[in-house]
Design an enzyme around this catalytic site. Sequence first.
Site, PDB file in Angstrom:
ATOM      1  N   GLU A  12      31.001  36.701  73.906  1.00 16.28           N
ATOM      2  CA  GLU A  12      30.256  37.880  73.485  1.00 16.28           C
ATOM      3  C   GLU A  12      29.677  38.550  74.721  1.00 16.28           C
ATOM      4  O   GLU A  12      29.526  37.922  75.771  1.00 16.28           O
ATOM      5  CB  GLU A  12      29.142  37.485  72.502  1.00 16.28           C
ATOM      6  CG  GLU A  12      29.644  36.776  71.251  1.00 16.28           C
ATOM      7  CD  GLU A  12      30.650  37.573  70.459  1.00 16.28           C
ATOM      8  OE1 GLU A  12      30.494  38.806  70.338  1.00 16.28           O
ATOM      9  OE2 GLU A  12      31.620  36.975  69.959  1.00 16.28           O
ATOM     10  N   ARG A  28      36.777  43.972  59.863  1.00 13.13           N
ATOM     11  CA  ARG A  28      37.747  44.306  60.910  1.00 13.13           C
ATOM     12  C   ARG A  28      39.124  43.794  60.517  1.00 13.13           C
ATOM     13  O   ARG A  28      39.260  42.721  59.941  1.00 13.13           O
ATOM     14  CB  ARG A  28      37.357  43.655  62.244  1.00 13.13           C
ATOM     15  CG  ARG A  28      36.006  44.066  62.761  1.00 13.13           C
ATOM     16  CD  ARG A  28      35.620  43.283  63.993  1.00 13.13           C
ATOM     17  NE  ARG A  28      35.484  41.859  63.680  1.00 13.13           N
ATOM     18  CZ  ARG A  28      35.015  40.943  64.524  1.00 13.13           C
ATOM     19  NH1 ARG A  28      34.650  41.292  65.743  1.00 13.13           N
ATOM     20  NH2 ARG A  28      34.912  39.681  64.165  1.00 13.13           N
ATOM     21  N   ARG A  56      40.156  43.251  65.357  1.00 16.31           N
ATOM     22  CA  ARG A  56      39.789  41.962  65.965  1.00 16.31           C
ATOM     23  C   ARG A  56      41.099  41.342  66.410  1.00 16.31           C
ATOM     24  O   ARG A  56      42.008  41.158  65.606  1.00 16.31           O
ATOM     25  CB  ARG A  56      39.082  41.085  64.929  1.00 16.31           C
ATOM     26  CG  ARG A  56      38.847  39.639  65.358  1.00 16.31           C
ATOM     27  CD  ARG A  56      37.806  39.594  66.484  1.00 16.31           C
ATOM     28  NE  ARG A  56      37.178  38.312  66.619  1.00 16.31           N
ATOM     29  CZ  ARG A  56      37.688  37.281  67.293  1.00 16.31           C
ATOM     30  NH1 ARG A  56      38.870  37.379  67.848  1.00 16.31           N
ATOM     31  NH2 ARG A  56      37.013  36.171  67.387  1.00 16.31           N
TER      32      ARG A  56
END
Length: 188
Positions: A51, A85, A43
């Site tokens: 998104e 992540r 990330r």
Amino acid sequence: ALTTLLFLIAPAQAATISGKVINVADGDTTTVLDVDRTQHRIRIGGIDAPERKQPFGDTARQSMARMVSGKEVVADCHKVDRYGRQVCKVFAQPTDCPTCGMTLDVGHAQILAGMAWWYREYAKEQPAEDRVRYEAAEQDAQARKLGLWRDANPSPGIVTTGTPIQRASSVVNPPEYGNGSSAISASR
């Protein structure tokens, strides 16, 4: 023995991951394959990109892909997020400078192109120099109406209903990232 035990149970504070980007999930998430063939979901720290189902989501993903897809990167990671992540500042080689090395801060480049917001909620996790650079990049992109700033109301938000947030979008091709860009980090 106690020192060893404390080391084993202490959370990892920082890690550097080097490898090839094998997937770009969206404008702020990639997968890196390291030399040991371990996949790391990364990330990009300090940014929040739309998104994929939000306006500019696909464009932001394409922008990230142009910078890193299939390329070697170095990720300086400082934590693991709630999705498992690694949260990292990621560096890649600028596309137009084969001798520059890993000098392109891809998070900063995404903000500068208007493909992501500076993630103020996590600003305290960034070095002061990065906070200043990322905020200035966002202000510049906004003033120039680049990328998501072309929208009348570009606000970050998570789509939770399965229905994308409806806004007009007009971005077709964000700028390329190269040696002449102010997205180059002087620290690498």
